[in-house]
Design a protein around this motif. Structure first.
Motif, PDB file in Angstrom:
ATOM      1  N   THR A  25       0.799  -1.220   0.000  1.00  0.00           N
ATOM      2  CA  THR A  25       0.000   0.000   0.000  1.00  0.00           C
ATOM      3  C   THR A  25       0.836   1.278   0.000  1.00  0.00           C
ATOM      4  N   THR A  26       2.153   1.166   0.157  1.00  0.00           N
ATOM      5  CA  THR A  26       3.003   2.359   0.213  1.00  0.00           C
ATOM      6  C   THR A  26       2.923   3.168  -1.078  1.00  0.00           C
ATOM      7  N   ASP A  27       2.950   2.487  -2.218  1.00  0.00           N
ATOM      8  CA  ASP A  27       2.867   3.142  -3.521  1.00  0.00           C
ATOM      9  C   ASP A  27       1.477   2.875  -4.108  1.00  0.00           C
ATOM     10  N   PRO A  28       0.631   3.906  -4.249  1.00  0.00           N
ATOM     11  CA  PRO A  28      -0.732   3.677  -4.755  1.00  0.00           C
ATOM     12  C   PRO A  28      -0.761   3.182  -6.194  1.00  0.00           C
ATOM     13  N   ASN A  29       0.339   3.334  -6.937  1.00  0.00           N
ATOM     14  CA  ASN A  29       0.397   2.880  -8.323  1.00  0.00           C
ATOM     15  C   ASN A  29       1.201   1.593  -8.498  1.00  0.00           C
ATOM     16  N   ASP A  30       1.510   0.930  -7.422  1.00  0.00           N
ATOM     17  CA  ASP A  30       2.256  -0.321  -7.493  1.00  0.00           C
ATOM     18  C   ASP A  30       1.466  -1.324  -8.334  1.00  0.00           C
ATOM     19  N   PRO A  31       2.067  -1.881  -9.396  1.00  0.00           N
ATOM     20  CA  PRO A  31       1.319  -2.847 -10.218  1.00  0.00           C
ATOM     21  C   PRO A  31       0.928  -4.103  -9.466  1.00  0.00           C
ATOM     22  N   GLY A  32       1.574  -4.361  -8.317  1.00  0.00           N
ATOM     23  CA  GLY A  32       1.188  -5.506  -7.510  1.00  0.00           C
ATOM     24  C   GLY A  32      -0.147  -5.334  -6.819  1.00  0.00           C
ATOM     25  N   ARG A  33      -0.719  -4.122  -6.890  1.00  0.00           N
ATOM     26  CA  ARG A  33      -1.996  -3.861  -6.217  1.00  0.00           C
ATOM     27  C   ARG A  33      -3.145  -4.652  -6.836  1.00  0.00           C
ATOM     28  N   PHE A  34      -2.952  -5.157  -8.067  1.00  0.00           N
ATOM     29  CA  PHE A  34      -4.011  -5.923  -8.719  1.00  0.00           C
ATOM     30  C   PHE A  34      -4.005  -7.398  -8.302  1.00  0.00           C
ATOM     31  N   ASP A  35      -3.050  -7.804  -7.504  1.00  0.00           N
ATOM     32  CA  ASP A  35      -3.013  -9.196  -7.050  1.00  0.00           C
ATOM     33  C   ASP A  35      -2.615  -9.234  -5.575  1.00  0.00           C
ATOM     34  N   GLY A  36      -3.253  -8.350  -4.805  1.00  0.00           N
ATOM     35  CA  GLY A  36      -2.995  -8.326  -3.371  1.00  0.00           C
ATOM     36  C   GLY A  36      -2.282  -7.070  -2.931  1.00  0.00           C
ATOM     37  N   ARG A  37      -3.038  -5.968  -2.737  1.00  0.00           N
ATOM     38  CA  ARG A  37      -2.437  -4.784  -2.101  1.00  0.00           C
ATOM     39  C   ARG A  37      -1.999  -5.146  -0.698  1.00  0.00           C
ATOM     40  N   GLN A  38      -2.819  -5.964  -0.070  1.00  0.00           N
ATOM     41  CA  GLN A  38      -2.510  -6.416   1.287  1.00  0.00           C
ATOM     42  C   GLN A  38      -3.011  -7.850   1.447  1.00  0.00           C
ATOM     43  N   VAL A  39      -2.126  -8.710   1.920  1.00  0.00           N
ATOM     44  CA  VAL A  39      -2.473 -10.105   2.171  1.00  0.00           C
ATOM     45  C   VAL A  39      -1.980 -10.461   3.568  1.00  0.00           C
ATOM     46  N   GLN A  40      -2.872 -10.951   4.397  1.00  0.00           N
ATOM     47  CA  GLN A  40      -2.502 -11.346   5.753  1.00  0.00           C
ATOM     48  C   GLN A  40      -3.124 -12.708   6.038  1.00  0.00           C
ATOM     49  N   LEU A  41      -2.282 -13.695   6.184  1.00  0.00           N
ATOM     50  CA  LEU A  41      -2.729 -15.034   6.562  1.00  0.00           C
ATOM     51  C   LEU A  41      -1.936 -15.433   7.791  1.00  0.00           C
ATOM     52  N   GLN A  42      -2.608 -15.628   8.907  1.00  0.00           N
ATOM     53  CA  GLN A  42      -1.880 -15.987  10.119  1.00  0.00           C
ATOM     54  C   GLN A  42      -2.728 -16.904  10.998  1.00  0.00           C
ATOM     55  N   ARG A  43      -2.014 -17.755  11.712  1.00  0.00           N
ATOM     56  CA  ARG A  43      -2.645 -18.663  12.669  1.00  0.00           C
ATOM     57  C   ARG A  43      -1.838 -18.575  13.954  1.00  0.00           C
ATOM     58  N   LEU A  44      -2.386 -17.862  14.937  1.00  0.00           N
ATOM     59  CA  LEU A  44      -1.709 -17.609  16.198  1.00  0.00           C
ATOM     60  C   LEU A  44      -2.273 -18.540  17.258  1.00  0.00           C
ATOM     61  N   VAL A  45      -1.443 -19.480  17.715  1.00  0.00           N
ATOM     62  CA  VAL A  45      -1.842 -20.361  18.810  1.00  0.00           C
ATOM     63  C   VAL A  45      -1.644 -19.607  20.115  1.00  0.00           C
ATOM     64  N   TYR A  46      -2.730 -19.367  20.841  1.00  0.00           N
ATOM     65  CA  TYR A  46      -2.619 -18.607  22.088  1.00  0.00           C
ATOM     66  C   TYR A  46      -2.684 -19.500  23.321  1.00  0.00           C
ATOM     67  N   ALA A  47      -3.089 -20.746  23.157  1.00  0.00           N
ATOM     68  CA  ALA A  47      -3.067 -21.713  24.255  1.00  0.00           C
ATOM     69  C   ALA A  47      -2.938 -23.101  23.650  1.00  0.00           C
ATOM     70  N   SER A  48      -2.200 -23.982  24.328  1.00  0.00           N
ATOM     71  CA  SER A  48      -1.973 -25.324  23.777  1.00  0.00           C
ATOM     72  C   SER A  48      -1.781 -26.313  24.914  1.00  0.00           C
ATOM     73  N   PRO A  49      -2.829 -26.620  25.654  1.00  0.00           N
ATOM     74  CA  PRO A  49      -2.691 -27.592  26.745  1.00  0.00           C
ATOM     75  C   PRO A  49      -2.155 -28.922  26.226  1.00  0.00           C
ATOM     76  N   SER A  50      -1.020 -29.354  26.787  1.00  0.00           N
ATOM     77  CA  SER A  50      -0.306 -30.510  26.257  1.00  0.00           C
ATOM     78  C   SER A  50       0.292 -31.325  27.394  1.00  0.00           C
ATOM     79  N   PHE A  51       0.641 -32.572  27.090  1.00  0.00           N
ATOM     80  CA  PHE A  51       1.323 -33.407  28.070  1.00  0.00           C
ATOM     81  C   PHE A  51       2.311 -34.327  27.375  1.00  0.00           C
TER      82      PHE A  51
END
Length: 533
Positions: free
Chosen positions: A157-183
């Motif tokens: 998003t820094t450059d409004p004319n970035d040609p990459g804007r047509f295939d993901g101006r912003q992409v965020q994929l995350q999986r945050l484990v906040y608890a994991s009861p284990s033994f």
């Protein structure tokens, strides 16, 4: 076994593993120790991080532990668009993105309960915390940990004319484990078992501008140029199909920005199951295996489509003529397209299951070699289906291309499941110190004919160095620096997700007809401080 024979066994393990295959985004930021060893730790699970890599390793811990971890990572993904000599999109040959390249890239992190923050940084810093409890007289060890099980963050998003804007101006994929009861359970001196239930917050954000360099749009545009005066008015056209009724802004071009789309979804509570076994029959050899269960993660969230004047005015002109509404009804086109359409959405997106096995060799006191093989079921990502709470008028235009249901957006992916090998080497120059080296060749789960800028993940190689320093009886410090790089070259027509000009392949090929070359670089630095009680 004598040392020379042990060394021979190590060499044999390496030679068998050389034709390495790899992964997508798993294990890239999960553990400081694992990164230092090329994620080859299943047979030598790293302390509290065993929760993820092999919970059986928890049964090797003594006493109570606390682990404070922080890591920083930056991703740089670049692409260049080159027009080949035979470039032609329905008679249009001058695409403004030809000869351009993508620009600056930043990262962000989805903050649970808050969303995407407004700031963008050259990299992202994430702190995590883990605990383990073990009674010296017990065969059981219990633990929980927080960690990033999966992550990719791209922000153009820094450059409004970035040609990459047509295939993901912003992409965020995350999986945050906040608890994991284990033994972990110590069955015997040589055999241990373990299990855990990671509970994750998952986020999926795609913000992109859209254009459709398609042959049919090109033909329509040329027809308009031949039929419509420059001012857009044509009295004869009013009694026809209204091709000129949209005026100058309603003139169709395959290279114009058609719309912008933002999808933002989360799954706040998504549990899975980890199962592990660790067999250590001798001080110089160990074998480990872990199964990390997947899930059909159910996301919910919001969407917004912002449609540019080109399609809005074209549809308006069509429906303002005598025969245009008849043609639109036959083709299933909308009667109008609003400038903004937004609402609620949902999607079921697989978190792939993952199996990893590994061996540890320690032929002499000062050297240890780890070799792991892993398999993640990324073929579950054949396509992503997003469901909306209403018919999306912009998608109704896609009925021209045989896409009947405008309450759903189906984005083809076509990923594949592959095998990945990782290698880790530890040197022990003196007591209390270990030097670590890791190498992981990662053959992408994204085939070259499916690669795009939303997931610019070609075959890569991950190089890591690190150390462990046992400061005293109470504290130990782990440090790791890693560098991953890879590049791709996708000539025109080779990727169905990026640069194909097939007549009906409109979702989604924003760089149709172009040669696209790109690369990705990931820099990582992390530390963990382990406190023993």
């Amino acid at each position: 076994m004598r040392a020379p024979l042990r060394m021979a066994a190590c060499a044999a393990a390496i030679s068998c593993a050389l034709p390495a295959h790899a992964a997508l985004v798993e294990n890239l930021t999960t553990s400081v120790v694992a990164m230092a060893l090329g994620n080859a730790v299943t047979a030598d699970p790293p302390g509290i991080d065993s929760v993820h890599f092999n919970p059986a390793g928890l049964a090797r811990l003594d006493g109570d532990l606390t682990q404070h971890t922080a890591f920083g990572a930056s991703i740089r993904a670049n692409a260049t668009f080159t027009r080949p000599d035979n470039f032609d999109i329905g008679g249009w040959k001058d695409d403004p993105i030809s000869g351009t390249s993508t620009g600056p890239m930043r990262q962000a992190m989805y903050v649970p309960t808050y969303g995407m923050p407004g700031w963008r940084l050259p990299g992202v810093v994430v702190p995590t915390l883990g605990f383990a409890w073990h009674n010296p007289d017990s065969k059981w060890t219990f633990a929980t940990n927080s960690y990033m099980a999966q992550a990719i963050s791209l922000d153009r998003t820094t450059d409004p004319n970035d040609p990459g804007r047509f295939d993901g101006r912003q992409v965020q994929l995350q999986r945050l484990v906040y608890a994991s009861p284990s033994f972990g359970y110590k069955y015997s001196d040589t055999l241990r078992f373990g299990a855990g239930v990671p509970i994750a917050h998952s986020a999926f954000v795609v913000d992109t501008q859209m254009r459709f360099p398609n042959q049919l749009l090109g033909i329509f545009g040329n027809l308009q140029k031949g039929w419509c005066p420059e001012d857009g008015g044509n009295i004869i056209d009013v009694f026809g199909f209204g091709l000129c009724g949209g005026g100058k802004e309603g003139m169709v071009s395959p290279f114009k920005t058609a719309a912008a789309m933002r999808l933002e979804m989360t799954a706040p509570v998504d549990p899975t199951l980890n199962l592990g076994v660790l067999w250590e029959p001798a001080p110089w050899f160990a074998f480990g295996a872990v199964y990390q269960g997947g899930s059909k993660t159910r996301y919910t969230g919001k969407y917004e489509f912002d449609t540019q004047p080109m399609l809005r005015n074209f549809v308006k002109g069509l429906n303002s003529s005598l025969f245009g509404p008849v043609a639109g009804a036959i083709l299933g086109l909308p009667q109008y397209i609003p400038e903004v359409q937004k609402g609620n959405m949902s999607a079921t997106i697989a978190f792939p299951s993952h199996v990893q096995v590994g061996v540890k060799f320690k032929p002499v006191k000062y050297v240890q070699l780890n070799v792991d093989a892993s398999y993640a079921h990324w073929s579950d990502w054949n396509q992503l289906v997003f469901e909306f709470d209403q018919s999306i008028k912009l998608l109704e235009v896609a009925r021209l291309y045989g896409i009947p249901d405008s309450t759903k957006l189906k984005i083809p992916r076509g990923y594949k499941s592959v095998v990945n090998f990782g290698y880790g080497l530890q040197l022990f120059p003196f007591d209390g110190m270990a030097l670590r080296f890791g190498y992981e060749p990662r053959k992408s789960s994204v085939p070259l004919n499916k690669i795009d800028l939303i997931a610019p993940l070609p075959d890569t190689r991950l190089y890591s160095v690190g150390l462990n320093w046992r400061i005293n009886k109470s504290y130990e410090l782990n440090l790791t620096g890693s560098y991953m790089k890879g590049k791709f070259d996708a000539p025109a027509e080779t990727s169905d997700n990026m640069n194909s000009t097939k007549f009906l392949n409109i979702i989604y090929n924003p760089y149709a007809g172009h040669d696209v070359a790109g690369d990705i670089k990931v820099r990582y630095f992390g530390f963990s401080l382990v406190e023993h009680f």
